[in-house]
Write a protein that holds these residues in place. Structure first.
Motif, short mmCIF file in Angstrom:
data_model
loop_
_atom_site.label_atom_id
_atom_site.label_comp_id
_atom_site.label_asym_id
_atom_site.label_seq_id
_atom_site.Cartn_x
_atom_site.Cartn_y
_atom_site.Cartn_z
N GLN A 654 89.58 52.57 -12.93
CA GLN A 654 90.91 53.16 -13.03
C GLN A 654 91.83 52.17 -13.75
O GLN A 654 92.12 51.08 -13.24
N VAL A 655 92.24 52.54 -14.94
CA VAL A 655 93.14 51.71 -15.75
C VAL A 655 94.24 52.61 -16.30
O VAL A 655 94.01 53.78 -16.61
N PRO A 656 95.45 52.09 -16.45
CA PRO A 656 96.57 52.94 -16.90
C PRO A 656 96.38 53.51 -18.29
O PRO A 656 96.95 54.54 -18.62
N CYS A 657 95.56 52.83 -19.12
CA CYS A 657 95.39 53.27 -20.51
C CYS A 657 94.18 54.19 -20.66
O CYS A 657 93.77 54.48 -21.80
N ALA A 658 93.59 54.66 -19.58
CA ALA A 658 92.46 55.58 -19.67
C ALA A 658 92.85 56.78 -20.51
O ALA A 658 93.97 57.28 -20.43
N GLY A 659 91.89 57.24 -21.33
CA GLY A 659 92.17 58.36 -22.21
C GLY A 659 92.68 57.93 -23.57
O GLY A 659 93.18 58.76 -24.34
N CYS A 660 92.52 56.64 -23.92
CA CYS A 660 93.03 56.14 -25.20
C CYS A 660 92.33 56.80 -26.38
O CYS A 660 92.91 56.93 -27.46
N GLY A 661 91.07 57.20 -26.21
CA GLY A 661 90.34 57.87 -27.28
C GLY A 661 89.93 56.96 -28.41
O GLY A 661 89.53 57.43 -29.47
N LEU A 662 90.01 55.63 -28.22
CA LEU A 662 89.66 54.72 -29.31
C LEU A 662 88.20 54.90 -29.72
O LEU A 662 87.32 55.10 -28.89
N GLU A 667 89.94 47.29 -31.64
CA GLU A 667 90.87 46.17 -31.45
C GLU A 667 92.23 46.63 -30.94
O GLU A 667 92.98 45.86 -30.36
N GLU A 668 92.54 47.92 -31.14
CA GLU A 668 93.81 48.44 -30.64
C GLU A 668 93.86 48.50 -29.11
O GLU A 668 94.92 48.74 -28.54
N CYS A 669 92.72 48.29 -28.47
CA CYS A 669 92.71 48.30 -27.00
C CYS A 669 93.71 47.30 -26.44
O CYS A 669 94.50 47.63 -25.54
N ALA A 670 93.68 46.07 -26.95
CA ALA A 670 94.60 45.01 -26.57
C ALA A 670 94.50 44.61 -25.08
O ALA A 670 95.34 43.87 -24.59
N GLN A 671 93.49 45.13 -24.37
CA GLN A 671 93.23 44.68 -22.99
C GLN A 671 91.76 44.28 -22.84
O GLN A 671 91.19 44.32 -21.75
N ASP A 672 91.13 43.92 -23.99
CA ASP A 672 89.77 43.38 -23.96
C ASP A 672 88.77 44.38 -23.38
O ASP A 672 87.81 44.00 -22.71
N VAL A 673 88.99 45.67 -23.64
CA VAL A 673 88.12 46.75 -23.15
C VAL A 673 87.84 46.55 -21.66
O VAL A 673 86.69 46.52 -21.20
N ALA A 674 88.93 46.40 -20.90
CA ALA A 674 88.81 46.11 -19.46
C ALA A 674 88.05 47.19 -18.72
O ALA A 674 87.41 46.92 -17.70
N CYS A 675 88.08 48.43 -19.23
CA CYS A 675 87.42 49.53 -18.52
C CYS A 675 85.90 49.39 -18.51
O CYS A 675 85.22 50.01 -17.70
#
Length: 708
Positions: A654-662, A667-675
């Motif tokens: 569970q991460v707030p940026c889930a659903g980013c669709g990258l 590199e646009e993740c900017a959270q080191d692909v924490a998921c």
């Protein structure tokens, strides 16, 4: 610029020039060691201003600017060094490498040759000059290939036209492979929002809405290095963090252009509700601020978090933390355990106890909706169905015996305005009247018209209907066309039933296990697997490479050591094979890095005691065949949409940026692909062990979980 003030250096009045220089040098080296290259460069520049021979300090400053990717400033300083010290071979080498990095091959060649003239046997300069020649040759080859590819596609297109006299107009040139010049273009400075709330209709209005713990995402495009981003809400700082450098792909001519991405996780749970002004401000090396380029203003709504019982399975819904929990928000989220979801055909995001059914138009519309209403009652036998009906259709609706209650809407059609109308007082009265019902779902059966404006007034967290201009949770567009008249060619009742059937499938899909009768375990003999031998299959590949879990090798070793079972390890290549020398030599592991005939591939997957893999095609095939699956799911897309339904478990975070669709720009993740990064080995092994120790042969497992 006053560099001392900028870097908060405050020399005492009694300091000598030597003391100040030593202090600046210490700070410059400290900034360099911390990776703060811009600050280090500025400090070295200031040291140069204090010296009679500034070349050495300027050279150090230039190298710091190179590290900070401010190539323009670095080149300016290196040219000053070369002018001051014409025999400084290292300055020419740095200029050569800088020019080469920016694809300025003629200049790179000149500077490499100058460095070699000063140091004839310098290996590094010789190697650089050789790279220039190789790169120039490769560029020419690519340009010729690109021109050839483009010309060939269009030549085929024109040739067919010439041969046939007139080409088939269904041939679409947009599908031709494009050349380099068509794919690349010049990018200008920009500030791009990729996610800033979800559009919602709230009591404060319609707009981008933030609820609970959210992610604000985006990036800047700039040829000036950017350092950090600060987000203000009504003037207060709510986020301050470094920007993450990312490539700007398909840039035509400016090698300095980069993306600078951010992914700000912010807890809005206890912030004031309603509209707020947000300012996103990026800080870069040039210190300039331009609206739309380095800062942006946005107005967004902060609303209540979603109901606790709603969307509990969503990876985007991050539960709140207990007061006093230590660590930053990012650290606390990443420290939480991963979520293990049982594979299930159910995907509706909450309970369905009370349903608002809207049919606010005419008698005929309600008559053709009868079958849909009856089916709605059939799939929700215990729910309270409340009909919101026009006066023209209220009595007919009561006659169906479907609804627990009918609310007649004061929603007349105005002939002059040519639509249904409801004044301010009536709308407020309707909102107040509907609030105590606490609807779970609102379904609008009107295809076109202003009825959809009433859906938000129900307060239901889940809304369904036709068209998505009012931000429904589940929106349908059903368009059929008579090829001559362009009229619809399906019954209106079909649309109504499709809406209810969609809810039925949302509650429970019609997925099933499909086994092949034409292949058996004898296919496994080619891999040294005995007829009754159990094994765990680990498929480590994924088409989207950045979503691959990083611990498959360790998992395979732990499965072999602790479960005492053979592992079939499928990989894209042999890059990790040497790590399994002992296990492969002992016959405990089968390493496969080649494309298999489909029947063999299918058999290995179908008869696995446990299948482990990323969200990929083989994972879905394993579930289709009934193999127990442990799926490691990146939150870039919803596990509810793409997790397997038939067997096993899905592990996600569970991460707030889930659903980013990258996909193409990780590199646009900017959270080191924490998921994916924080799905832990122990969590995965626990689920593999549980499924393996469930222990039934596959035919028994299939019998147990196949639908009746």
């Amino acid at each position: 610029m006053n560099v001392l003030k900028y870097l908060n250096v405050k020399p005492e009045p009694t300091d000598t020039g030597t003391d100040i220089r030593a202090g600046l040098l210490s700070r410059a080296e400290e900034a360099r060691s911390r990776g703060n290259f811009v600050a280090s460069a500025l400090l070295f520049e200031h040291i140069a201003e204090m010296e009679s021979n500034p070349a050495s300090a300027l050279h150090q400053s230039a190298r710091m600017y190179i590290e900070a990717t401010d190539f323009t400033r670095a080149e300016q300083l290196l040219l000053r060094v070369a002018q001051a010290e014409p025999h400084n071979a290292e300055a020419y080498l740095d200029l050569a490498q800088l020019s080469f990095h920016q694809s300025r091959l003629d200049e790179a060649e000149f500077f490499y040759e100058r460095a070699l003239a000063l140091r004839p046997e310098w290996h590094e300069a010789k190697a650089g000059l050789l790279r220039v020649g190789e790169t120039r040759t490769e560029q020419l080859r690519r340009e010729r290939l690109a021109r050839k590819e483009t010309a060939l596609s269009f030549a085929q297109y024109e040739e067919k036209e010439n041969l046939l006299g007139s080409r088939d107009k269904r041939v679409d040139p947009s599908l031709f492979k494009k050349g380099w010049n068509e794919l690349h273009h010049d990018h200008g400075p920009a500030f791009v929002f990729t996610h800033s709330g979800n559009n919602a209709k709230t009591e404060w209005g319609n707009g981008a809405t933030l609820r609970g713990i959210e992610a604000l995402r985006g990036y800047l495009v700039s040829d000036v290095p950017m350092a950090s981003l600060r987000i203000y809400m009504d003037g207060d700082v709510i986020h301050d963090a470094p920007l993450i450098e990312a490539p700007q792909r398909f840039e035509r001519s400016n090698p300095n252009i980069r993306k600078w991405a951010y992914n700000a996780w912010i807890d809005f749970t206890n912030l004031p509700r309603g509209w707020h002004e947000f300012i996103f401000c990026a800080f870069g090396a040039d210190g300039e601020a331009h609206e739309g380029r380095t800062w942006r203003r946005e107005h967004m709504i902060v609303a209540d978090p979603l109901p606790a019982e709603f969307a509990t399975e969503s990876d985007t819904v991050v539960p709140p933390f207990e007061p006093g929990t230590s660590g930053s928000l990012v650290e606390r989220i990443n420290a939480r355990p991963s979520i293990v979801h049982k594979a299930s055909p159910h995907s509706f995001p909450g309970k369905i106890d009370t349903v608002a059914v809207l049919r606010s138009d005419q008698l005929g519309d309600t008559a053709v909706s009868a079958a849909a209403f009856l089916h709605l009652r059939q799939i929700l036998p215990d729910a309270r169905l409340v009909g919101l009906m026009s006066s023209a259709s209220a009595e007919l609706s009561r006659s169906y015996g479907v609804f627990d209650e009918i609310i007649e809407l004061d929603f007349p059609e105005d002939q002059a305005q040519r639509q249904r109308v409801m004044d301010f007082d009536a709308q407020e009265a309707l909102i107040d009247r509907l609030k105590p019902y606490n609807f779970d779902v609102a379904i609008d059966f009107v295809v076109n018209g202003t009825s959809k404006r009433l859906v938000a007034m129900t307060g239901a967290p889940v809304t369904m209907g036709f068209g998505n201009d009012d931000s429904k949770t589940f929106a349908m567009d059903i368009v059929t066309n008579d090829p001559l008249s362009n009229n619809d060619i399906t019954h209106h009742s079909v649309r109504m039933m499709m809406l209810v059937k969609s809810l039925e499938l949302w509650m429970k899909s019609d997925t099933r296990i499909v086994r092949r009768e034409d292949i058996g375990r004898e296919e496994l003999a080619a891999f040294g697997i005995a007829p009754n031998e159990r094994y765990v299959l680990i498929h480590s590949g994924s088409r989207i490479t950045f979503t691959r879990w990083q611990h498959y090798v360790a998992l395979a070793k732990q499965v072999i050591a602790e479960l005492g079972v053979k592992v079939v390890f499928m990989a894209d290549d042999d890059s990790v094979r040497d790590q399994f020398a002992e296990e492969e030599g002992a016959g405990r592991l089968i390493y496969l890095a080649r494309k298999l005939p489909f029947d063999q591939f299918d058999a290995l997957i179908s008869f696995a005691s446990v299948f482990v893999g990323n969200d990929s095609g083989p994972k879905h095939l394993a579930a289709l065949r009934g193999a127990p699956v442990v799926s490691l799911h990146s939150s870039r897309i919803s596990w509810i949409e793409w997790g397997q339904e038939q067997t096993g478990v899905v592990i996600s975070r569970q991460v707030p940026c889930a659903g980013c669709g990258l996909h193409h720009d990780p590199e646009e993740c900017a959270q080191d692909v924490a998921c994916m990064k924080y799905i832990r080995l122990a969590e995965v092994f626990r689920e593999v062990r549980a499924l393996f120790e469930a222990g039934a042969p596959n035919d028994q497992v299939v019998a147990a979980i196949s639908p009746a």
